[in-house]
Each structure stands twice: as C-alpha cells, then as structure tokens.
Design a protein around this motif. Structure first.
Motif, PDB file in Angstrom:
ATOM      1  N   VAL A 179      14.219 -28.650 131.268  1.00 35.26           N
ATOM      2  CA  VAL A 179      14.014 -29.537 132.408  1.00 35.26           C
ATOM      3  C   VAL A 179      13.675 -28.718 133.659  1.00 35.26           C
ATOM      4  N   GLY A 180      14.270 -27.526 133.762  1.00 34.59           N
ATOM      5  CA  GLY A 180      14.047 -26.663 134.927  1.00 34.59           C
ATOM      6  C   GLY A 180      12.735 -25.916 134.909  1.00 34.59           C
ATOM      7  N   GLY A 181      11.976 -25.996 133.821  1.00 42.13           N
ATOM      8  CA  GLY A 181      10.632 -25.434 133.817  1.00 42.13           C
ATOM      9  C   GLY A 181      10.479 -24.020 133.289  1.00 42.13           C
ATOM     10  N   GLY A 182      11.435 -23.534 132.497  1.00 38.66           N
ATOM     11  CA  GLY A 182      11.220 -22.239 131.857  1.00 38.66           C
ATOM     12  C   GLY A 182      12.462 -21.382 131.823  1.00 38.66           C
ATOM     13  N   SER A 183      12.254 -20.059 131.881  1.00 36.86           N
ATOM     14  CA  SER A 183      13.404 -19.149 131.770  1.00 36.86           C
ATOM     15  C   SER A 183      14.181 -19.131 133.077  1.00 36.86           C
ATOM     16  N   VAL A 184      15.492 -18.918 132.960  1.00 38.92           N
ATOM     17  CA  VAL A 184      16.359 -18.889 134.143  1.00 38.92           C
ATOM     18  C   VAL A 184      17.267 -17.664 134.084  1.00 38.92           C
ATOM     19  N   CYS A 185      17.513 -17.054 135.261  1.00 36.09           N
ATOM     20  CA  CYS A 185      18.355 -15.857 135.320  1.00 36.09           C
ATOM     21  C   CYS A 185      19.837 -16.252 135.245  1.00 36.09           C
ATOM     22  N   VAL A 186      20.714 -15.280 135.092  1.00 34.98           N
ATOM     23  CA  VAL A 186      22.154 -15.570 134.933  1.00 34.98           C
ATOM     24  C   VAL A 186      22.736 -16.285 136.158  1.00 34.98           C
ATOM     25  N   ASP A 187      22.173 -16.005 137.356  1.00 36.24           N
ATOM     26  CA  ASP A 187      22.707 -16.635 138.569  1.00 36.24           C
ATOM     27  C   ASP A 187      22.288 -18.096 138.706  1.00 36.24           C
ATOM     28  N   CYS A 188      21.081 -18.412 138.223  1.00 38.54           N
ATOM     29  CA  CYS A 188      20.543 -19.770 138.397  1.00 38.54           C
ATOM     30  C   CYS A 188      20.805 -20.674 137.189  1.00 38.54           C
ATOM     31  N   ARG A 189      21.165 -20.087 136.078  1.00 37.33           N
ATOM     32  CA  ARG A 189      21.273 -20.805 134.805  1.00 37.33           C
ATOM     33  C   ARG A 189      22.077 -22.117 134.917  1.00 37.33           C
ATOM     34  N   PRO A 190      21.400 -23.290 134.834  1.00 38.88           N
ATOM     35  CA  PRO A 190      22.140 -24.554 134.884  1.00 38.88           C
ATOM     36  C   PRO A 190      22.871 -24.776 133.556  1.00 38.88           C
ATOM     37  N   SER A 191      23.970 -25.537 133.599  1.00 36.42           N
ATOM     38  CA  SER A 191      24.662 -25.816 132.343  1.00 36.42           C
ATOM     39  C   SER A 191      23.720 -26.636 131.458  1.00 36.42           C
ATOM     40  N   GLY A 192      23.851 -26.421 130.158  1.00 30.41           N
ATOM     41  CA  GLY A 192      22.943 -27.107 129.235  1.00 30.41           C
ATOM     42  C   GLY A 192      21.682 -26.300 128.960  1.00 30.41           C
ATOM     43  N   SER A 193      21.551 -25.099 129.566  1.00 28.74           N
ATOM     44  CA  SER A 193      20.395 -24.246 129.255  1.00 28.74           C
ATOM     45  C   SER A 193      20.567 -23.649 127.868  1.00 28.74           C
ATOM     46  N   LEU A 194      19.448 -23.335 127.244  1.00 27.87           N
ATOM     47  CA  LEU A 194      19.486 -22.665 125.942  1.00 27.87           C
ATOM     48  C   LEU A 194      19.514 -21.169 126.202  1.00 27.87           C
ATOM     49  N   SER A 195      20.175 -20.419 125.326  1.00 26.18           N
ATOM     50  CA  SER A 195      20.207 -18.960 125.519  1.00 26.18           C
ATOM     51  C   SER A 195      19.708 -18.233 124.277  1.00 26.18           C
ATOM     52  N   PRO A 196      18.400 -18.249 124.063  1.00 29.09           N
ATOM     53  CA  PRO A 196      17.857 -17.634 122.843  1.00 29.09           C
ATOM     54  C   PRO A 196      17.787 -16.108 122.923  1.00 29.09           C
ATOM     55  N   GLY A 197      17.884 -15.547 124.104  1.00 31.74           N
ATOM     56  CA  GLY A 197      17.775 -14.090 124.264  1.00 31.74           C
ATOM     57  C   GLY A 197      16.427 -13.689 124.822  1.00 31.74           C
ATOM     58  N   PRO A 198      16.354 -12.503 125.447  1.00 36.54           N
ATOM     59  CA  PRO A 198      15.122 -12.070 126.111  1.00 36.54           C
ATOM     60  C   PRO A 198      13.932 -11.859 125.162  1.00 36.54           C
ATOM     61  N   SER A 199      14.197 -11.462 123.900  1.00 39.44           N
ATOM     62  CA  SER A 199      13.051 -11.235 122.993  1.00 39.44           C
ATOM     63  C   SER A 199      12.364 -12.552 122.627  1.00 39.44           C
ATOM     64  N   THR A 200      13.136 -13.645 122.524  1.00 37.37           N
ATOM     65  CA  THR A 200      12.532 -14.959 122.271  1.00 37.37           C
ATOM     66  C   THR A 200      11.744 -15.414 123.498  1.00 37.37           C
ATOM     67  N   VAL A 201      12.303 -15.165 124.678  1.00 40.56           N
ATOM     68  CA  VAL A 201      11.614 -15.563 125.917  1.00 40.56           C
ATOM     69  C   VAL A 201      10.309 -14.776 126.067  1.00 40.56           C
ATOM     70  N   SER A 202      10.323 -13.482 125.682  1.00 40.27           N
ATOM     71  CA  SER A 202       9.083 -12.691 125.709  1.00 40.27           C
ATOM     72  C   SER A 202       8.049 -13.269 124.758  1.00 40.27           C
ATOM     73  N   LEU A 203       8.512 -13.726 123.578  1.00 41.28           N
ATOM     74  CA  LEU A 203       7.585 -14.341 122.622  1.00 41.28           C
ATOM     75  C   LEU A 203       6.995 -15.623 123.205  1.00 41.28           C
ATOM     76  N   LEU A 204       7.816 -16.427 123.872  1.00 38.04           N
ATOM     77  CA  LEU A 204       7.324 -17.663 124.501  1.00 38.04           C
ATOM     78  C   LEU A 204       6.237 -17.349 125.527  1.00 38.04           C
TER      79      LEU A 204
END
Ligand SMILES: [Zn+2]
Length: 253
Positions: A179-204
C-alpha cells in the motif's frame, strides 16, 4: 466516434496481437486485439470455426497479425488477416506458457480500452513480454513478474524498490509495503509490511527495470518471494485481481 454515424462501410488496416477470442453463432468468432494506435479492437471473423478457414488459424490467441477491418453498424468485421509473427504457435502447445500468456493478456485488456490512442506503451510492453515468452530462454514466471510490474508502472503505479518509498533512504531495504508503494526502511516500516529481505527487494528492482542478467541469476527462494509480492501489487492496484492468475498459482517450478 459514434457507430451510428458509420452508415457507409469504412475500412481500416491495423496490426496488433490477438488477446482472446470467443465464439459467436455457429461458425464465427469475436476477436479481441490489442493494437498500438487504436487500443483494443473487437471484430467478428466470419466462418473461422470451419475447418477450411485459413483466417481461423491466423486469428488465434497471441498471434501478431496485420488485419483489414470493415466498420459495421454493430460490430466491425475482419475481412483479411496476415500473420506477422506466430507467437501463439509455441505458446498454445505449452501449458505454462499458455497460462502465463493468458495472465499477461488479461492484464493488457484491463489496462487498455477501445479507441485508446494512449495504449501504445501498454501495447509495446505486452508485445515485448509475449515475444520473450514465445522465444524461451527466460523463466516464464520471471517474464510475467517483470511484465506485470512494468505494466503497472506505465499506469503511474511504479513501486520504488531502490529506496525507502517513504523517506527516500537508499536501499535495498528488507521490507516491502504494498500500500505504501514499495520498499521501506526500518524507521518507516508500517505494521503489516512484508519482510522478504534485501536480496528479494533487489530482485524486484531488477524485474521492474528489466535487468535480465540479475533476474536470471537470482536465488529461487527470492524468485518465489518476489512473485508473491508482485501478485500482491497487482491485486492491490487491479482490485479484483486477475481471474487467470488462479491457474498459475498452482504451477510449481
Ligand atoms: Zn524510510
């Protein structure tokens, strides 16, 4: 343009890709095509379900054709069609390719309209992905994931996988918020975010930019996680999701 005004028969020539077809009456078919300059074109192909029809084989799903169409009072009619590239031939004989192409076609149909001159970008993305799929060489699910992200991005829904979508802090970050439009850092991470890990985010990020070198080398676990996130983005933006997507979720790689 009002169809009532088109009393005299007018014809036009266009090239495009057959998205799907459906039966009409005893022997006819309605062809839904995606074209670069007219958006979706719906037209009747008469007599094509007879075995002797040459037009029938040309106007199968996922064929790239050049067609002559006459505008009718209720429905346009295909009078002639020439095959430009038989993408549908390879695709129709392989269940995975066929179900994948159907999801792409349904997406393209949802994102375009009739008489839509602005559909050129969607047409180009769909044509490119379909040609890649038919040619082989890349995993069909990756071709689909990349296409879906790029098709959404072209509509102004580009997720940000390079930086935090909220504060702009450079990534790759470990979490994604659909809903927030993509990857989020640890400080901004809203509850309900998915945490697949940085290598998955790099693949995205690679799927969104079409970086095939990175996509093809990605870890299978990241590929599966990325597919799940792409599906979540598609469902969020296209609300009802795609009916054809149900068929491919059962495919194991
Ligand atoms: Zn942040």
């Amino acid at each position: 343009m009002s169809r009532h005004a088109s009393f005299a028969a007018r014809s036009y020539r266009t090239h495009g890709i057959v998205l799907r077809t459906y039966k009409l009456g005893e022997a006819d078919r309605i062809i839904v095509m995606l074209t670069p300059d007219r958006g979706q074109v719906r037209a009747v192909a008469k007599g094509v379900r007879r075995t002797t029809s040459k037009l029938g084989a040309t106007l199968e799903p996922f064929m790239y054709v050049d067609a002559q169409i006459v505008q009718g009072r209720t429905l346009d009619i295909v009078t002639q069609a020439e095959l430009k590239r038989p993408y549908g031939q390879n695709i129709a004989t392989d269940y995975t390719l066929f179900t994948t192409a159907n999801v792409m076609a349904e997406t393209a149909e949802r994102l375009t309209q009739a008489d839509d001159e602005s559909s050129a970008v969607q047409y180009r993305l769909f044509h490119g992905a379909l040609a890649t799929l038919a040619r082989g060489g890349h995993n069909p699910t990756r071709v689909l994931d990349s296409y879906l992200l790029r098709a959404l991005a072209a509509e102004g829904w580009a997720p940000n996988f390079e930086e935090c979508a909220k504060c702009g802090k450079p990534g790759p970050h470990a979490s994604v918020n659909v809903v927030g439009g993509g990857s989020v850092c640890v400080d901004c991470r809203p509850s309900g975010s998915l945490s697949p890990g940085p290598s998955t985010v790099s693949l995205l990020a690679a799927l969104l930019s079409g970086n095939w070198e990175a996509i093809d080398l990605a870890d299978p676990a990241d590929q599966r996680a990325a597919s799940g996130i792409v599906t979540a983005f598609v469902q969020w933006h296209l609300e009802r999701g795609l009916t054809s997507m149900r068929h491919i979720e059962r495919i194991t790689e």
